[in-house]
Design an enzyme around this catalytic site. Structure first.
Site, PDB file in Angstrom:
ATOM      1  N   CYS A 159      13.799  10.832   6.654  1.00  0.00           N
ATOM      2  CA  CYS A 159      13.672  10.564   8.100  1.00  0.00           C
ATOM      3  C   CYS A 159      15.009  10.763   8.821  1.00  0.00           C
ATOM      4  CB  CYS A 159      13.170   9.146   8.317  1.00  0.00           C
ATOM      5  SG  CYS A 159      14.260   7.921   7.573  1.00  0.00           S
ATOM      6  N   LYS A 195       0.886  -1.167   0.000  1.00  0.00           N
ATOM      7  CA  LYS A 195       0.000   0.000   0.000  1.00  0.00           C
ATOM      8  C   LYS A 195       0.923   1.216   0.000  1.00  0.00           C
ATOM      9  CE  LYS A 195      -1.908   2.959   1.979  1.00  0.00           C
ATOM     10  NZ  LYS A 195      -1.626   4.363   1.600  1.00  0.00           N
ATOM     11  N   GLU A 213       9.734   1.385  10.807  1.00  0.00           N
ATOM     12  CA  GLU A 213      10.767   2.409  10.604  1.00  0.00           C
ATOM     13  C   GLU A 213      10.043   3.744  10.652  1.00  0.00           C
ATOM     14  OE1 GLU A 213      12.616   1.138   6.914  1.00  0.00           O
ATOM     15  OE2 GLU A 213      13.838  -0.303   7.979  1.00  0.00           O
ATOM     16  N   GLU A 235       9.416  16.463  15.423  1.00  0.00           N
ATOM     17  CA  GLU A 235       9.826  16.280  14.023  1.00  0.00           C
ATOM     18  C   GLU A 235       9.018  17.235  13.131  1.00  0.00           C
ATOM     19  OE1 GLU A 235       8.500  12.836  11.706  1.00  0.00           O
ATOM     20  OE2 GLU A 235      10.558  12.518  11.056  1.00  0.00           O
TER      21      GLU A 235
HETATM   22  P1  NAD Z   1       2.392   8.466   7.340  1.00  0.00           P
HETATM   23  O1  NAD Z   1       2.567   7.685   8.582  1.00  0.00           O
HETATM   24  O2  NAD Z   1       1.406   9.569   7.323  1.00  0.00           O
HETATM   25  O3  NAD Z   1       1.962   7.513   6.141  1.00  0.00           O
HETATM   26  C1  NAD Z   1       2.738   6.386   5.772  1.00  0.00           C
HETATM   27  C2  NAD Z   1       1.832   5.343   5.145  1.00  0.00           C
HETATM   28  O4  NAD Z   1       0.936   4.849   6.135  1.00  0.00           O
HETATM   29  C3  NAD Z   1       0.962   5.871   4.003  1.00  0.00           C
HETATM   30  O5  NAD Z   1       0.921   4.886   3.000  1.00  0.00           O
HETATM   31  C4  NAD Z   1      -0.393   6.035   4.668  1.00  0.00           C
HETATM   32  O6  NAD Z   1      -1.489   5.937   3.786  1.00  0.00           O
HETATM   33  C5  NAD Z   1      -0.394   4.859   5.645  1.00  0.00           C
HETATM   34  N1  NAD Z   1      -1.285   4.987   6.798  1.00  0.00           N
HETATM   35  C6  NAD Z   1      -1.617   6.120   7.468  1.00  0.00           C
HETATM   36  N2  NAD Z   1      -2.438   5.809   8.514  1.00  0.00           N
HETATM   37  C7  NAD Z   1      -2.599   4.456   8.500  1.00  0.00           C
HETATM   38  C8  NAD Z   1      -3.327   3.541   9.318  1.00  0.00           C
HETATM   39  N3  NAD Z   1      -4.034   3.948  10.369  1.00  0.00           N
HETATM   40  N4  NAD Z   1      -3.272   2.226   9.014  1.00  0.00           N
HETATM   41  C9  NAD Z   1      -2.549   1.795   7.952  1.00  0.00           C
HETATM   42  N5  NAD Z   1      -1.856   2.618   7.141  1.00  0.00           N
HETATM   43  C10 NAD Z   1      -1.866   3.931   7.410  1.00  0.00           C
HETATM   44  O7  NAD Z   1       3.841   8.976   6.944  1.00  0.00           O
HETATM   45  P2  NAD Z   1       4.232   9.929   5.730  1.00  0.00           P
HETATM   46  O8  NAD Z   1       3.705  11.286   6.025  1.00  0.00           O
HETATM   47  O9  NAD Z   1       3.873   9.253   4.452  1.00  0.00           O
HETATM   48  O10 NAD Z   1       5.830   9.931   5.834  1.00  0.00           O
HETATM   49  C11 NAD Z   1       6.570  10.816   6.620  1.00  0.00           C
HETATM   50  C12 NAD Z   1       6.962  10.177   7.927  1.00  0.00           C
HETATM   51  O11 NAD Z   1       7.617   8.962   7.693  1.00  0.00           O
HETATM   52  C13 NAD Z   1       7.941  11.008   8.747  1.00  0.00           C
HETATM   53  O12 NAD Z   1       7.580  10.932  10.096  1.00  0.00           O
HETATM   54  C14 NAD Z   1       9.273  10.295   8.529  1.00  0.00           C
HETATM   55  O13 NAD Z   1      10.226  10.495   9.544  1.00  0.00           O
HETATM   56  C15 NAD Z   1       8.826   8.884   8.451  1.00  0.00           C
HETATM   57  N6  NAD Z   1       9.803   8.060   7.720  1.00  0.00           N
HETATM   58  C16 NAD Z   1      10.586   7.197   8.422  1.00  0.00           C
HETATM   59  C17 NAD Z   1      11.533   6.417   7.753  1.00  0.00           C
HETATM   60  C18 NAD Z   1      12.451   5.456   8.476  1.00  0.00           C
HETATM   61  O14 NAD Z   1      13.095   4.667   7.794  1.00  0.00           O
HETATM   62  N7  NAD Z   1      12.563   5.487   9.791  1.00  0.00           N
HETATM   63  C19 NAD Z   1      11.672   6.540   6.380  1.00  0.00           C
HETATM   64  C20 NAD Z   1      10.861   7.435   5.707  1.00  0.00           C
HETATM   65  C21 NAD Z   1       9.917   8.201   6.386  1.00  0.00           C
HETATM   66  O1  6OD Z   2      18.363   3.925   2.843  1.00  0.00           O
HETATM   67  C1  6OD Z   2      17.537   3.188   3.385  1.00  0.00           C
HETATM   68  O2  6OD Z   2      17.610   1.960   3.342  1.00  0.00           O
HETATM   69  C2  6OD Z   2      16.449   3.790   4.134  1.00  0.00           C
HETATM   70  N1  6OD Z   2      15.633   2.930   4.748  1.00  0.00           N
HETATM   71  C3  6OD Z   2      16.303   5.125   4.171  1.00  0.00           C
HETATM   72  C4  6OD Z   2      15.285   5.785   4.858  1.00  0.00           C
HETATM   73  C5  6OD Z   2      15.123   7.105   4.715  1.00  0.00           C
HETATM   74  C6  6OD Z   2      14.082   7.828   5.370  1.00  0.00           C
HETATM   75  O3  6OD Z   2      13.446   8.745   4.915  1.00  0.00           O
END
Ligand code: NAD
Ligand code: 6OD
Length: 484
Positions: free
Chosen positions: A286, A176, A252, A388
């Site tokens: 992130c 998804k 993550e 954040e």
């Molecule tokens: P988000 O949590 O809003 O959405 C991520 C995904 O989850 C989307 O596909 C969304 O439709 C889905 N989703 C939302 N609510 C849900 C629910 N209740 N049940 C199931 N699915 C659901 O995140 P975003 O805004 O797309 O991304 C930004 C965030 O992601 C930031 O906080 C960033 O730090 C984090 N992020 C973390 C990593 C990591 O590797 N640690 C990597 C990339 C982004």
């Molecule tokens: O490089 C990767 O494998 C990874 N998971 C990066 C995540 C980035 C976050 O926005």
């Protein structure tokens, strides 16, 4: 108008409702996307179950690995189309999508295809209490159907980071992708077909989170594991949903990462590295640094150099080769980032650079741009230092001692990444080992070896992926004990 559909059991399938896929650079609608309702999500999960029992389940490791290399070949063949789709969906500069997102997607398939072939198994010869022997060995089995939910910031990179090891381990997947960036997951479906991946192995359902495809997927009783990248709060909601059926989860999540700059750093290297760590992908990684701590002796000159860096970044159309800074992902996300820009002023910050919306005098004014922004002068307790923001923004604070800066860097509920900038490698090692995070870089940032553990502590996540950590998450181990 282009239409983006779900991909279920090897076929592109329309849903009953559609939503718009918007280009964040100018607010135009790129495509209409078919939303998967509960029934379509169920069809995708059932297709994945069936594929597990039939064709895919019967392939050996070497055959699966060969197919995954063909997927990587397909990604490389469709390079320009994937780059264009990622640029249009995310607004990231074309140079970034070309050097990071799409090459990494291919690399994810190659690395995990090779790793699964080389992965050994544990075995122990055991002395039994009656003086005889037993042989223990573990065999790797797929978990089953894996639900994969991904965000919009590095759409194809983060999706393939999970799809590749899941398939390498013999699972089937229902993915998804984020509602903001549906295109590349769908192009990957075409690539899977062309590569000969059997129907039902890779399924895509489009939609939102709550009361939509994301929640329907995590609620589904035939999904055996859930892997999620996104916001910490969303991770908490998913954890509640999956708790009832005790599914394995890998999360993550978000970060509020620190960069620590010591007075003995290579100054130019540190300014350039931290410029990337704060502003790359418009701060929407992130791992980005939103808290920069600089040793007092070089504080003023460092802030001045970072300001110059921010103010010379070329902001503009993501499709232009020279562009270094694109828009934020959506109007809603821009409103969130701007609310922090306002809050920083209310909390008493000094605005060193930025803090507003740029003007272009053309169609980009309909896009979701903000200026790269640097603050100083906030107390460590300020919300802008604790929460954040996920935009091109950082707060820079001075420090006087190693002990003080370690405490400041670790004073957060998150624990994803840190970077340390010093030419004293002894200190680099020492401080790195004190960071309460999953990844610490010394004199670099976002330098990734895909075999290394990746994940976070605290609000930044649960579990580790990468290399053998991914293979261990996406497999069940069955230990067999034979009396000899
Ligand atoms: P988000 O949590 O809003 O959405 C991520 C995904 O989850 C989307 O596909 C969304 O439709 C889905 N989703 C939302 N609510 C849900 C629910 N209740 N049940 C199931 N699915 C659901 O995140 P975003 O805004 O797309 O991304 C930004 C965030 O992601 C930031 O906080 C960033 O730090 C984090 N992020 C973390 C990593 C990591 O590797 N640690 C990597 C990339 C982004
Ligand atoms: O490089 C990767 O494998 C990874 N998971 C990066 C995540 C980035 C976050 O926005």
């Amino acid at each position: 108008m282009e239409s983006i559909q779900n991909y279920i059991d090897g076929k592109f399938v329309r849903g009953k409702r559609e939503f718009a896929d918007v280009n964040p650079a100018d607010g135009s609608v790129i495509a209409q996307v078919s939303e998967a309702d509960r029934d379509l999500v169920d069809s995708a999960v059932q297709a994945a179950r069936k594929a597990l029992q039939w064709e895919w389940g019967k392939l050996g490791v070497r055959q699966r690995a060969t197919l995954l290399h063909k997927v990587a070949d397909g990604i490389e063949r469709r390079f320009d189309c994937l780059v264009a789709a990622e640029v249009a969906d995310t607004g990231k500069p074309i140079s970034l999508a070309s050097r990071l997102d799409v090459p990494r997607a291919a690399a994810n398939f190659r690395v995990f295809a090779d790793l699964i072939k080389a992965a050994g198994l544990e075995s122990f010869q055991t002395e039994t209490p009656d003086g005889r022997q037993a042989l223990n060995y573990a065999v790797r089995k797929p978990l089953g159907v894996v639900g994969i939910i991904t965000p919009w910031n590095l759409p194809l990179l983060l999706l393939t980071w999970k799809v590749a090891p899941a398939l390498a381990c013999g699972n089937t997947v229902v993915v998804k992708p984020s509602e903001e960036t549906p295109a590349t997951a769908t192009i990957l479906a075409e690539i899977m077909q062309e590569a000969g991946i059997p129907s039902g192995v890779y399924n895509v359902v489009h939609g939102f989170g709550p009361n939509s495809a994301g929640e329907f997927l995590t609620q589904h009783s035939d999904v055996n594991a859930v892997t999620f990248t996104g916001e910490s709060q969303t991770g908490a909601a998913i954890m509640k949903t999956v708790a009832a059926s005790v599914k394995p989860v890998s999360f993550e999540l978000g970060g509020k990462n620190a960069a620590i700059v010591f007075g003995d750093c290579d100054f130019d290297e540190a300014v350039s590295g931290i410029g990337d760590a704060v502003f790359l992908n418009t701060g929407q990684v992130c791992l980005c640094a939103e808290r920069v701590y600089v040793e007092r002796g070089i504080f003023d000159s460092f802030v001045a150099a970072l300001k110059r860096k921010a103010e010379t970044l070329r902001m503009g159309s993501p499709a232009e080769v020279g562009t270094e800074l694109g828009p934020l992902i959506s109007a809603q996300h821009r409103e969130k980032v701007l609310s922090y820009y306002r809050l920083a002023r209310e909390e008493g910050a000094t605005v060193v650079s930025g803090g507003a919306v740029p003007e272009f005098g053309n169609s980009l004014d309909n896009g979701f741009y903000v200026q790269p922004t640097i603050y100083t002068g906030l107390p460590e307790s300020a919300r802008c230092v604790k929460e954040e923001i996920f935009g091109p923004v950082c707060h820079v604070a001075p420090f006087d001692s190693e002990e003080e800066v370690v405490n400041m860097a670790n004073d957060t509920k998150y624990g994803l990444a840190a970077s340390i900038w010093t030419t004293n490698l002894k200190r680099g090692h020492r401080v790195a080992q004190k960071m309460n995070v999953g990844i610490t870089w010394v004199n670099c940032w976002f330098l990734r070896d895909l075999r290394t553990p990746f994940g976070g502590a605290g609000l930044s996540g649960i579990g580790r992926e990468g290399g053998m950590h991914s293979l261990n998450f996406y497999s069940g181990l069955n230990n067999i004990c034979i009396r000899l």
